[in-house]
Every structure is written in structure tokens, then in C-alpha cells.
Write a protein that holds these residues in place. Structure first.
Motif, PDB file in Angstrom:
ATOM      1  N   ILE A  41      36.514  31.700  19.930  1.00  0.00           N
ATOM      2  CA  ILE A  41      37.321  32.396  20.909  1.00  0.00           C
ATOM      3  C   ILE A  41      36.657  33.417  21.328  1.00  0.00           C
ATOM      4  O   ILE A  41      36.144  33.706  22.937  1.00  0.00           O
ATOM      5  CB  ILE A  41      38.630  32.569  20.669  1.00  0.00           C
ATOM      6  CG1 ILE A  41      39.413  31.251  20.430  1.00  0.00           C
ATOM      7  CG2 ILE A  41      39.312  33.636  21.825  1.00  0.00           C
ATOM      8  CD1 ILE A  41      40.628  31.452  19.915  1.00  0.00           C
TER       9      ILE A  41
ATOM     10  N   ARG B 191      43.747  32.417  26.526  1.00  0.00           N
ATOM     11  CA  ARG B 191      43.503  31.209  27.453  1.00  0.00           C
ATOM     12  C   ARG B 191      43.060  31.660  28.883  1.00  0.00           C
ATOM     13  O   ARG B 191      42.263  30.997  29.446  1.00  0.00           O
ATOM     14  CB  ARG B 191      44.725  30.292  27.627  1.00  0.00           C
ATOM     15  CG  ARG B 191      45.110  29.450  26.299  1.00  0.00           C
ATOM     16  CD  ARG B 191      46.301  28.605  26.574  1.00  0.00           C
ATOM     17  NE  ARG B 191      46.603  27.679  25.223  1.00  0.00           N
ATOM     18  CZ  ARG B 191      46.892  26.594  25.341  1.00  0.00           C
ATOM     19  NH1 ARG B 191      47.299  25.956  26.582  1.00  0.00           N
ATOM     20  NH2 ARG B 191      47.131  25.663  24.395  1.00  0.00           N
TER      21      ARG B 191
ATOM     22  N   GLN C 295      41.627  21.930  28.665  1.00  0.00           N
ATOM     23  CA  GLN C 295      42.969  22.016  28.041  1.00  0.00           C
ATOM     24  C   GLN C 295      42.800  21.355  26.731  1.00  0.00           C
ATOM     25  O   GLN C 295      43.518  22.019  25.669  1.00  0.00           O
ATOM     26  CB  GLN C 295      44.082  21.242  28.916  1.00  0.00           C
ATOM     27  CG  GLN C 295      45.574  21.403  28.241  1.00  0.00           C
ATOM     28  CD  GLN C 295      45.823  22.842  28.149  1.00  0.00           C
ATOM     29  OE1 GLN C 295      45.689  23.529  29.089  1.00  0.00           O
ATOM     30  NE2 GLN C 295      46.404  23.320  27.001  1.00  0.00           N
TER      31      GLN C 295
ATOM     32  N   THR D 274      40.933  23.923  24.255  1.00  0.00           N
ATOM     33  CA  THR D 274      41.911  25.172  24.190  1.00  0.00           C
ATOM     34  C   THR D 274      43.162  24.599  23.291  1.00  0.00           C
ATOM     35  O   THR D 274      43.325  25.533  22.519  1.00  0.00           O
ATOM     36  CB  THR D 274      42.621  25.474  25.691  1.00  0.00           C
ATOM     37  OG1 THR D 274      41.516  25.620  26.594  1.00  0.00           O
ATOM     38  CG2 THR D 274      43.433  26.475  25.447  1.00  0.00           C
TER      39      THR D 274
ATOM     40  N   ASP E  73      43.689  26.803  19.611  1.00  0.00           N
ATOM     41  CA  ASP E  73      45.017  27.433  19.335  1.00  0.00           C
ATOM     42  C   ASP E  73      45.311  27.078  18.274  1.00  0.00           C
ATOM     43  O   ASP E  73      45.960  27.908  17.432  1.00  0.00           O
ATOM     44  CB  ASP E  73      46.073  26.864  20.560  1.00  0.00           C
ATOM     45  CG  ASP E  73      45.987  27.927  21.800  1.00  0.00           C
ATOM     46  OD1 ASP E  73      45.408  29.150  21.719  1.00  0.00           O
ATOM     47  OD2 ASP E  73      46.224  27.497  22.575  1.00  0.00           O
TER      48      ASP E  73
END
Length: 299
Positions: free
Chosen positions: A38, A60, A67, A70, A74
Motif C-alpha cells: 500500500i 483506496r 478493484q 484492492t 484490504d
């Protein structure tokens, strides 16, 4: 490589809450690698990344990536380690599946599509895969072998609607003390010739304030009435509810004790779990206590 991984896992900002509290898990490595990724994608140091009310990292809107990737990152950095991937192999499988769904023309740079990654993030993805592989390979060399599985028995009290699993080799003492609030105590079975301080106690108290109020109350009590010293304090989860935990030392007569207190609120009640042990013996049962805490439920 082994030295770099050790430093990354142990560096503030890259350590999850369970590592800070002195209870690292293999999934703590997955958190650290996710934070590295990240930071690489956003350019923001981990200590500057904002968090939401559930202590989840908000990032984000700082990176333009698919997506799918991501979602993988996450899950790697979930605050509750039980919600992360269980192993580096699982992360690799997710990344490999994502890579398999990406197709690129042989002579031109690909453009982002709904099912593929932007080309400029392929190198960070490969670096992430290599780092996780390094963690998976070198972790056994950096840590002692895992203990044998613990056989657990079930405890349930319908009166206060709590459930817990505890080692079947431990004693259980039903206290149900209306004055102190101490409800049940678990302790390892010891020979008659050995004195030990290890025990896990569940206490249920009436309380009408907030979690922050309870934290201040407990810290004040530890410092002013028990003459204790706080080692660490941070928010966490207990029974899938917002919670707080303290690790601290106190002196009880000639005994120097180390304690791990974790608690949550529901209605007008405080549900408290305290693990107590002599300082030198604290690490002996801390992993067992962690499993007990993870199994705790309030119906």
C-alpha cells in the motif's frame, strides 16, 4: 533477505495490533507485506494513512488500481487478524488467479480493463509476490516450531450468555461472585509441589460509560491502586465487538505478575478477560490464552 524481512515485520507502522501487544501471528507477516504494498502504491508512510471507526486503513482513494487487487490488499491488512488470509500461500493463490485473468497483447502496453491490472502495477505485483514468498520461506527459520495442537473443551453459561473454549487439561472454577463480578476462572493443572500464578479469569461488571471511559477507569486503577506499570495499550476486538486491551505488571506480595486484560461492552455490562502469570512464566501460556480469547462469544 531474511534480515530485511525481520526489520520490516518489527518496524512501527508495519506491525499490526497483535504484534504490538506481544502476540505475533503468522498473519502478522501478511499484514506487514500488505502495508509495504500500500505504501508503494500510494506513496504514503503507514503511520500517516487514515483509519475508519473500525480501525481499518483508508487508502483506496489514494491509488488507481483494479478493484480485484484492492480487495486482496484490504484483506491482507484487516485490523482483526482472523479476517486476514490465513497463510502466504493463500495470498499467492489470490494473486496468481488475478494474474491469470489478465491478458496482454505481445507488442504493446496493455490498457486497464475491468478484468485486468493497469500495466504499471505489474512490477509492484511481482515484487509483492516475491516478498510474500520470502516471508513464507524464511519465517520457519526465524521462529521456533509451532506447538502441538491444543485440545479444547467448551464452556457455556446461559445465565450471562457467554461461551468460551479452554484447554481440557486446565481446571475450571465457577466463581459467580456478585461483589467482585468474577464469574469463572481457568488455570493449568499443576502438581501439588509447584506454586504457579497462571490463570485466566472472566469478570462481568455493570458499567454505563463508553469504551474510552472504561479504559481510563482501568488504567487509573492499575496505576493508583495496584501500583502497576502499563506496558502497552491499544484497541482491538473481542467477541466481534470493539474492545480494548492492556498489558501491565503489578507486584503481589513477593510475586511480580504480568497481566493481559482485554474487554468489551454490551448494554450496561463490561465483559473482561484477564490472563495473569508470573513475569518469567507469562509467555508459557500466552498463546493458549489467545486461543481462548478468540473463541469467546457473547450471545
Amino acid at each position: 533477505m531474511a534480515i530485511a524481512i525481520t526489520v520490516a515485520v518489527g518496524t512501527p507502522g508495519y506491525m499490526p495490533s497483535e504484534q504490538i501487544s506481544g502476540n505475533p501471528d503468522l498473519r502478522s507477516d501478511i499484514y506487514a507485506v500488505g502495508i509495504v504494498a500500500i505504501q508503494a502504491l500510494t506513496g504514503i508512510p503507514p503511520e500517516q494513512l487514515p483509519k475508519d471507526v473500525n480501525n481499518e486503513i483508508v487508502w483506496r482513494n489514494q491509488a488507481q488500481i483494479s478493484q480485484e487487487l484492492t480487495s486482496i490488499l484490504d484483506r491482507m491488512v484487516r485490523y482483526d487478524f482472523r479476517q486476514r488470509y490465513e497463510s502466504a500461500e493463500q495470498v499467492l493463490q489470490a494473486l496468481q488467479q488475478l494474474s491469470a485473468n489478465s491478458t496482454f497483447p505481445p507488442t504493446i502496453l496493455p490498457q486497464p480493463t475491468r478484468h485486468s491490472l493497469p500495466w504499471k502495477w505489474i512490477i509492484p505485483l511481482f515484487a509483492l509476490t516475491a516478498t510474500i514468498t520470502g516471508v513464507s520461506i524464511f519465517r520457519p527459520l526465524l521462529s521456533p516450531p509451532p506447538p502441538a495442537p491444543i485440545e479444547l473443551s467448551s464452556y457455556e453459561d446461559s445465565e450471562v450468555k457467554i461461551k468460551l473454549k479452554y484447554p481440557e487439561t486446565w481446571n475450571r472454577e465457577d466463581l459467580k461472585n456478585p461483589i467482585t463480578g468474577e464469574w469463572v476462572k481457568f488455570s493449568p493443572k499443576q502438581s501439588t509441589t509447584k506454586t504457579s500464578q497462571e490463570q485466566v479469569t472472566i469478570t462481568i461488571e455493570n458499567f454505563s460509560g463508553t469504551l474510552e471511559d472504561s479504559k481510563n477507569k482501568f488504567i487509573d486503577n492499575i496505576k493508583n491502586f495496584q501500583n502497576g506499570q502499563i506496558i502497552s495499550s491499544n484497541s482491538t476486538t473481542l467477541a466481534y465487538r470493539p474492545a480494548y486491551q492492556l498489558i501491565y505488571t503489578v507486584k503481589d506480595g513477593d510475586n511480580n505478575l504480568k497481566n493481559w486484560r482485554i474487554w468489551t461492552l454490551k448494554g450496561d455490562k463490561t465483559y473482561i478477560i484477564v490472563y495473569t502469570a508470573a513475569i518469567d512464566d507469562y509467555d508459557k501460556f500466552v498463546k493458549t490464552t489467545e486461543k481462548m480469547i478468540q473463541s469467546f462469544k457473547i450471545d
